[in-house]
Design a protein around this motif. Sequence first.
Motif, PDB file in Angstrom:
ATOM      1  N   VAL A   1       0.840  -1.205   0.000  1.00 39.37           N
ATOM      2  CA  VAL A   1       0.000   0.000   0.000  1.00 39.37           C
ATOM      3  C   VAL A   1       0.873   1.252   0.000  1.00 39.37           C
ATOM      4  O   VAL A   1       0.688   2.167  -0.815  1.00 39.37           O
ATOM      5  CB  VAL A   1      -0.954   0.001   1.215  1.00 39.37           C
ATOM      6  CG1 VAL A   1      -1.693   1.329   1.322  1.00 39.37           C
ATOM      7  CG2 VAL A   1      -1.944  -1.158   1.124  1.00 39.37           C
ATOM      8  N   ARG A   2       1.861   1.283   0.909  1.00 39.54           N
ATOM      9  CA  ARG A   2       2.747   2.450   0.975  1.00 39.54           C
ATOM     10  C   ARG A   2       3.529   2.600  -0.329  1.00 39.54           C
ATOM     11  O   ARG A   2       3.684   3.718  -0.837  1.00 39.54           O
ATOM     12  CB  ARG A   2       3.707   2.305   2.162  1.00 39.54           C
ATOM     13  CG  ARG A   2       4.562   3.562   2.379  1.00 39.54           C
ATOM     14  CD  ARG A   2       5.448   3.455   3.614  1.00 39.54           C
ATOM     15  NE  ARG A   2       6.207   4.676   3.773  1.00 39.54           N
ATOM     16  CZ  ARG A   2       5.778   5.749   4.418  1.00 39.54           C
ATOM     17  NH1 ARG A   2       4.559   5.755   4.941  1.00 39.54           N
ATOM     18  NH2 ARG A   2       6.518   6.825   4.524  1.00 39.54           N
ATOM     19  N   ALA A   3       3.997   1.490  -0.886  1.00 35.51           N
ATOM     20  CA  ALA A   3       4.745   1.540  -2.146  1.00 35.51           C
ATOM     21  C   ALA A   3       3.878   2.124  -3.259  1.00 35.51           C
ATOM     22  O   ALA A   3       4.338   2.935  -4.067  1.00 35.51           O
ATOM     23  CB  ALA A   3       5.228   0.145  -2.522  1.00 35.51           C
ATOM     24  N   ALA A   4       2.603   1.734  -3.293  1.00 38.71           N
ATOM     25  CA  ALA A   4       1.691   2.242  -4.326  1.00 38.71           C
ATOM     26  C   ALA A   4       1.466   3.749  -4.179  1.00 38.71           C
ATOM     27  O   ALA A   4       1.379   4.477  -5.171  1.00 38.71           O
ATOM     28  CB  ALA A   4       0.366   1.496  -4.250  1.00 38.71           C
ATOM     29  N   ALA A   5       1.399   4.215  -2.934  1.00 33.43           N
ATOM     30  CA  ALA A   5       1.228   5.658  -2.707  1.00 33.43           C
ATOM     31  C   ALA A   5       2.479   6.417  -3.131  1.00 33.43           C
ATOM     32  O   ALA A   5       2.397   7.492  -3.736  1.00 33.43           O
ATOM     33  CB  ALA A   5       0.916   5.916  -1.228  1.00 33.43           C
ATOM     34  N   GLU A   6       3.643   5.857  -2.834  1.00 25.55           N
ATOM     35  CA  GLU A   6       4.903   6.539  -3.167  1.00 25.55           C
ATOM     36  C   GLU A   6       5.150   6.593  -4.673  1.00 25.55           C
ATOM     37  O   GLU A   6       5.784   7.527  -5.164  1.00 25.55           O
ATOM     38  CB  GLU A   6       6.066   5.856  -2.439  1.00 25.55           C
ATOM     39  CG  GLU A   6       6.058   6.147  -0.938  1.00 25.55           C
ATOM     40  CD  GLU A   6       7.073   5.321  -0.158  1.00 25.55           C
ATOM     41  OE1 GLU A   6       7.620   4.346  -0.727  1.00 25.55           O
ATOM     42  OE2 GLU A   6       7.308   5.649   1.032  1.00 25.55           O
TER      43      GLU A   6
END
Length: 295
Positions: A266-271
Amino acid sequence: MAALLEGLVVAHLGQGIAVEAGDKTILCQTLRKLDTVAVGDKVLWSQSSPDQGRIEQILPRRSLLSRPSRNEKTRPVAANIDTVFVVFAVEPFCDFLLMDQYLAVCENRDINAALVLNKTDLPPSDSIEQELLGYQQLGYPLYRVSATAAAGLDTLKAALKDQVSIFSGQSGVGKSSLTNALIPDKDLKTNAISATTKLGRHTTTAATLYHLAEGGDLIDSPGVAIFGLAGLTEAQLAYGYREFQPLLDECQFNNCRHVLDKGCAVRAAAETGAIAMSRYQRFLKLREKMPLANP
């Protein structure tokens, strides 16, 4: 034993509950052993006197909205809701954090959600329009209306038809004026409930169900339109973000909190911009607000 009749809870009154059965409304008390009855509940009731009844049973609910209560408990706001319409406006300000909170609850309660931008005479900024586009891309319908100018109401009425709906949103966005525009005889209907149940207007109701002329029911819940995150776990909050759902199984660890966890999809997708960073940041803020959230 008195025969059990089916009815619909249409209002919570100071001294009882207004139940609609056929073309009449009757004042009912509830059995002590029952859970709290909510507006929108279908119930079985028995006649206890010529103009009063007693709720004996709450029929199974297809959905339930609750709000935080004392001692970390929750209290029902409304039952059997099909769609929550989140009302917002440019003024006082667009509270997207509150909007995300409502949407997360709806995702977990299996209730549809839609957005209503009121006061369309106040044009949204480019940044607000960008946020709204993001919600639409996630599949949330957006209705642009003006309660005062009666603009866009026909489209909204068509959306409300043949289902049970409730308006939610921060104060000052025009929920009451919108309800009054959709139900011009609202005061007459409220008076009728009070008259039928032999109670005066001083017993203000926490929530009232109105039948719309075009079909469908609208529950008006002044003062209790805010339903909190009580009852949601951290995992459910993450699930409440629609764009996170396909990513949750891709995180490296099953108990990923989607904060600084190693291998968090999830964090990777936001970044990388695959999902909106603004929504991800609001998720982190809501997570901090949750009871017992870990740092």
